[in-house]
Scaffold this motif. Sequence first.
Motif, PDB file in Angstrom:
ATOM      1  N   THR A 231      46.357  35.405  37.868  1.00 38.39           N
ATOM      2  CA  THR A 231      45.973  35.440  39.275  1.00 38.39           C
ATOM      3  C   THR A 231      44.493  35.117  39.415  1.00 38.39           C
ATOM      4  OG1 THR A 231      46.118  36.783  41.296  1.00 38.39           O
ATOM      5  CG2 THR A 231      45.424  37.919  39.309  1.00 38.39           C
ATOM      6  N   THR A 232      44.073  34.877  40.631  1.00 39.57           N
ATOM      7  CA  THR A 232      42.653  34.606  40.879  1.00 39.57           C
ATOM      8  C   THR A 232      41.897  35.926  41.027  1.00 39.57           C
ATOM      9  OG1 THR A 232      42.879  34.596  43.286  1.00 39.57           O
ATOM     10  CG2 THR A 232      43.261  32.492  42.126  1.00 39.57           C
ATOM     11  N   PRO A 233      40.571  35.902  40.861  1.00 33.34           N
ATOM     12  CA  PRO A 233      39.810  37.131  41.088  1.00 33.34           C
ATOM     13  C   PRO A 233      40.022  37.702  42.500  1.00 33.34           C
ATOM     14  CG  PRO A 233      38.452  35.553  39.907  1.00 33.34           C
ATOM     15  CD  PRO A 233      39.710  34.830  40.317  1.00 33.34           C
ATOM     16  N   ALA A 234      40.049  36.844  43.499  1.00 34.82           N
ATOM     17  CA  ALA A 234      40.237  37.326  44.877  1.00 34.82           C
ATOM     18  C   ALA A 234      41.609  37.964  45.071  1.00 34.82           C
ATOM     19  CB  ALA A 234      40.048  36.181  45.864  1.00 34.82           C
ATOM     20  N   ALA A 235      42.647  37.354  44.520  1.00 32.84           N
ATOM     21  CA  ALA A 235      43.994  37.919  44.642  1.00 32.84           C
ATOM     22  C   ALA A 235      44.096  39.247  43.887  1.00 32.84           C
ATOM     23  CB  ALA A 235      45.033  36.927  44.119  1.00 32.84           C
ATOM     24  N   TYR A 236      43.417  39.330  42.754  1.00 36.81           N
ATOM     25  CA  TYR A 236      43.405  40.582  41.994  1.00 36.81           C
ATOM     26  C   TYR A 236      42.755  41.699  42.808  1.00 36.81           C
ATOM     27  CZ  TYR A 236      42.115  44.164  38.700  1.00 36.81           C
ATOM     28  OH  TYR A 236      41.942  45.377  38.093  1.00 36.81           O
ATOM     29  N   VAL A 237      41.591  41.418  43.377  1.00 37.80           N
ATOM     30  CA  VAL A 237      40.884  42.422  44.168  1.00 37.80           C
ATOM     31  C   VAL A 237      41.768  42.877  45.327  1.00 37.80           C
ATOM     32  CG1 VAL A 237      38.916  42.804  45.714  1.00 37.80           C
ATOM     33  CG2 VAL A 237      38.567  41.702  43.501  1.00 37.80           C
ATOM     34  N   GLU A 238      42.413  41.925  46.000  1.00 31.38           N
ATOM     35  CA  GLU A 238      43.280  42.296  47.114  1.00 31.38           C
ATOM     36  C   GLU A 238      44.443  43.165  46.638  1.00 31.38           C
ATOM     37  OE1 GLU A 238      44.337  40.049  50.966  1.00 31.38           O
ATOM     38  OE2 GLU A 238      45.830  39.424  49.474  1.00 31.38           O
ATOM     39  N   SER A 239      45.016  42.853  45.484  1.00 31.70           N
ATOM     40  CA  SER A 239      46.135  43.661  44.987  1.00 31.70           C
ATOM     41  C   SER A 239      45.690  45.077  44.618  1.00 31.70           C
ATOM     42  CB  SER A 239      46.819  42.976  43.803  1.00 31.70           C
ATOM     43  OG  SER A 239      45.996  42.977  42.670  1.00 31.70           O
ATOM     44  N   VAL A 240      44.493  45.221  44.069  1.00 29.80           N
ATOM     45  CA  VAL A 240      43.960  46.549  43.746  1.00 29.80           C
ATOM     46  C   VAL A 240      43.752  47.338  45.030  1.00 29.80           C
ATOM     47  CG1 VAL A 240      41.945  47.787  42.849  1.00 29.80           C
ATOM     48  CG2 VAL A 240      42.908  45.871  41.568  1.00 29.80           C
ATOM     49  N   ARG A 241      43.199  46.700  46.036  1.00 29.90           N
ATOM     50  CA  ARG A 241      42.995  47.369  47.319  1.00 29.90           C
ATOM     51  C   ARG A 241      44.317  47.771  47.949  1.00 29.90           C
ATOM     52  NH1 ARG A 241      38.412  43.392  49.767  1.00 29.90           N
ATOM     53  NH2 ARG A 241      36.694  44.197  48.534  1.00 29.90           N
ATOM     54  N   LEU A 242      45.311  46.889  47.891  1.00 31.78           N
ATOM     55  CA  LEU A 242      46.619  47.182  48.463  1.00 31.78           C
ATOM     56  C   LEU A 242      47.248  48.389  47.766  1.00 31.78           C
ATOM     57  CD1 LEU A 242      49.021  46.482  50.310  1.00 31.78           C
ATOM     58  CD2 LEU A 242      49.785  44.908  48.528  1.00 31.78           C
ATOM     59  N   GLU A 243      47.205  48.422  46.444  1.00 35.57           N
ATOM     60  CA  GLU A 243      47.770  49.548  45.704  1.00 35.57           C
ATOM     61  C   GLU A 243      47.044  50.848  46.053  1.00 35.57           C
ATOM     62  OE1 GLU A 243      50.561  49.633  43.806  1.00 35.57           O
ATOM     63  OE2 GLU A 243      50.795  47.561  44.451  1.00 35.57           O
ATOM     64  N   ALA A 244      45.730  50.787  46.188  1.00 34.12           N
ATOM     65  CA  ALA A 244      44.966  51.980  46.562  1.00 34.12           C
ATOM     66  C   ALA A 244      45.350  52.445  47.963  1.00 34.12           C
ATOM     67  CB  ALA A 244      43.465  51.692  46.496  1.00 34.12           C
ATOM     68  N   ALA A 245      45.481  51.514  48.906  1.00 35.19           N
ATOM     69  CA  ALA A 245      45.860  51.866  50.279  1.00 35.19           C
ATOM     70  C   ALA A 245      47.257  52.469  50.320  1.00 35.19           C
ATOM     71  CB  ALA A 245      45.774  50.638  51.181  1.00 35.19           C
ATOM     72  N   LYS A 246      48.188  51.894  49.567  1.00 36.96           N
ATOM     73  CA  LYS A 246      49.547  52.431  49.524  1.00 36.96           C
ATOM     74  C   LYS A 246      49.538  53.878  49.031  1.00 36.96           C
ATOM     75  CE  LYS A 246      52.612  49.853  47.468  1.00 36.96           C
ATOM     76  NZ  LYS A 246      53.228  48.854  46.565  1.00 36.96           N
ATOM     77  N   ALA A 247      48.797  54.129  47.960  1.00 31.66           N
ATOM     78  CA  ALA A 247      48.728  55.484  47.408  1.00 31.66           C
ATOM     79  C   ALA A 247      48.113  56.455  48.410  1.00 31.66           C
ATOM     80  CB  ALA A 247      47.928  55.483  46.106  1.00 31.66           C
ATOM     81  N   LEU A 248      47.084  56.018  49.105  1.00 26.52           N
ATOM     82  CA  LEU A 248      46.445  56.876  50.104  1.00 26.52           C
ATOM     83  C   LEU A 248      47.393  57.182  51.263  1.00 26.52           C
ATOM     84  CD1 LEU A 248      42.944  55.176  50.036  1.00 26.52           C
ATOM     85  CD2 LEU A 248      43.431  57.550  49.374  1.00 26.52           C
ATOM     86  N   LEU A 249      48.123  56.182  51.731  1.00 27.88           N
ATOM     87  CA  LEU A 249      49.080  56.400  52.815  1.00 27.88           C
ATOM     88  C   LEU A 249      50.215  57.309  52.366  1.00 27.88           C
ATOM     89  CD1 LEU A 249      49.209  52.803  54.312  1.00 27.88           C
ATOM     90  CD2 LEU A 249      48.183  54.837  55.372  1.00 27.88           C
ATOM     91  N   GLU A 250      50.687  57.128  51.146  1.00 31.83           N
ATOM     92  CA  GLU A 250      51.743  57.983  50.607  1.00 31.83           C
ATOM     93  C   GLU A 250      51.286  59.429  50.503  1.00 31.83           C
ATOM     94  OE1 GLU A 250      52.919  56.178  46.892  1.00 31.83           O
ATOM     95  OE2 GLU A 250      53.411  54.296  47.915  1.00 31.83           O
ATOM     96  N   ALA A 251      49.984  59.620  50.273  1.00 27.18           N
ATOM     97  CA  ALA A 251      49.423  60.968  50.163  1.00 27.18           C
ATOM     98  C   ALA A 251      49.123  61.578  51.526  1.00 27.18           C
ATOM     99  CB  ALA A 251      48.154  60.925  49.318  1.00 27.18           C
TER     100      ALA A 251
END
Length: 122
Positions: free
Chosen positions: A56-76
């Motif tokens: 993946t590209t650096p930008a896509a990686y950063v977005e995926s990390v942010r998405l996973e963090a947001a999902k975890a926060l919403l789940e919590a």
Amino acid sequence: MSSVAYAPRGLLPPPCDSRHQTPLPDPARPKRKTLARRAGLSTRHLSRVFNDQTGTTPAAYVESVRLEAAKALLEAGETVTAAARRAGLGTDESLRRTFLRHLGVPPSAYRARFRTTGAPQG
């Protein structure tokens, strides 16, 4: 299991300080030039190496990390606003666009799903 590819250690900072779950200064927003300098590569070569290593590209990686963090926060149980800010996406609108692009649902619907799944049935 997550489909997130991991960057070579030391190239990208985590979006949050895991001990305190607070945003780090300028979370996960390193400039390509800064990353390339840290890796001792040109920006173009960094992109090639990163893509070869992670798929993946650096930008896509950063977005995926942010998405996973947001999902975890919403789940919590975090609010959409807090999840957007703490995951490094900034605004509700940025979080909404990211969720729609990757998951096909807005973050409010994603959060609601976890609010209702904890309730006893019957």
